[in-house]
Enzyme design. Structure first.
Site, PDB file in Angstrom:
ATOM      1  N   SER A 141       0.856  -1.189   0.000  1.00 26.86           N
ATOM      2  CA  SER A 141       0.000   0.000   0.000  1.00 26.86           C
ATOM      3  C   SER A 141       0.887   1.234   0.000  1.00 26.86           C
ATOM      4  O   SER A 141       2.012   1.194   0.515  1.00 26.86           O
ATOM      5  CB  SER A 141      -0.894   0.022   1.243  1.00 26.86           C
ATOM      6  N   TYR A 154      -1.393  -0.662  10.210  1.00 32.89           N
ATOM      7  CA  TYR A 154      -1.549  -1.001   8.798  1.00 32.89           C
ATOM      8  C   TYR A 154      -0.323  -0.572   7.989  1.00 32.89           C
ATOM      9  O   TYR A 154       0.210  -1.336   7.185  1.00 32.89           O
ATOM     10  CB  TYR A 154      -2.809  -0.325   8.258  1.00 32.89           C
ATOM     11  N   ALA A 156       2.699  -0.037   9.072  1.00 33.29           N
ATOM     12  CA  ALA A 156       3.847  -0.864   9.453  1.00 33.29           C
ATOM     13  C   ALA A 156       3.797  -2.219   8.751  1.00 33.29           C
ATOM     14  O   ALA A 156       4.816  -2.727   8.275  1.00 33.29           O
ATOM     15  CB  ALA A 156       3.881  -1.052  10.967  1.00 33.29           C
TER      16      ALA A 156
END
Length: 241
Positions: A141, A154, A156
């Site tokens: 992402s 998220y 990380a």
């Protein structure tokens, strides 16, 4: 180029995972769809994939569970014989401010998004070695590249996926196994349906959310790009330039 090969797609019962499974099926790839909860949705995707004349089977499995993944991969091997492609798409969110975040919310996201990808790669790599080829695509992402307030867990996990991607790419390249990542931005899915007023949307140069098919196209490219490994391909409308 992909006709007759077998792909394993995690989180394949909806959203980006569904689009990837259908895209690969349209290219002649047999598909093993791994899902966490909704059997009905998974079977719907299986039927869509089969319309392209390929074999498709769904498997319920918690990718965060090392032993469960091992058992599921054994079932896939028995059903398909071999595997040449792995797409690690399974992911969850437990968004919240750092100062308020529960330990379990951090652990759950890392276990599914990052450890889940490791578990899949760990157990499918022997099948790649037997097939003398392999293509892995991890769905990261842009949050893992630039960070995002309220998503430390998220971000990380997705940053970790990038490190995992590059390490796997270096380690397995001599065995003709490639590993790349796709980093989506805002993609129109169930996960982002409540983000239509997010101010970050105004930072997208192309001025709109992407479609799940945009990510699927990027995955298909990386699977077929024989001289590309260790790459992170953004699909974000230019947001993280």
């Amino acid at each position: 180029m992909l006709t007759g090969k077998t792909a394993v797609v995690t989180g394949g019962s909806r959203g980006i995972g569904e689009a990837i499974a259908i895209k690969l099926s349209s290219l002649g790839t047999n598909v093993a769809i791994i899902y966490a909860g909704n059997t009905e949705k998974a079977e719907t995707v299986v039927e869509k994939c089969r319309t392209f004349g390929v074999n498709a089977v769904s498997y319920k499995c918690d990718v965060a569970d090392f032993s469960a993944v091992k058992e599921t991969v054994a079932k896939i091997k028995a059903d398909f014989g071999s595997v040449q492609i792995l797409v690690n798409n399974a992911g969850i969110t437990r968004d919240g401010l750092l100062a308020m975040m529960k330990e379990s919310d951090f652990d759950d996201v890392l276990d599914t998004n990052l450890k889940g990808a490791f578990n899949m790669i760990r157990h499918i790599t022997p099948l790649f070695l037997r097939a003398k080829e392999g293509a892995i695509v991890n769905i990261s992402s842009v949050s893992g590249m630039v960070g995002n307030a309220g998503q430390c867990n998220y971000a990380a996990s997705k940053a970790g996926l990038i490190g995992l991607t590059k390490s796997v790419a270096k380690e397995l390249a001599p065995k003709n196994i490639r590993c790349n990542a796709v980093a989506p931005g805002f993609i129109a899915t169930e996960m982002t349906e409540n983000q239509t007023d997010n101010p970050l949307l105004k930072m997208i140069p192309l001025g709109k959310m992407g479609e799940t098919e945009d990510v699927a196209d990027a995955v298909a490219y990386l699977i077929t790009a024989k001289y590309v490994t260790g790459e992170v391909l953004r699909v974000d409308g230019g947001m993280a330039m």
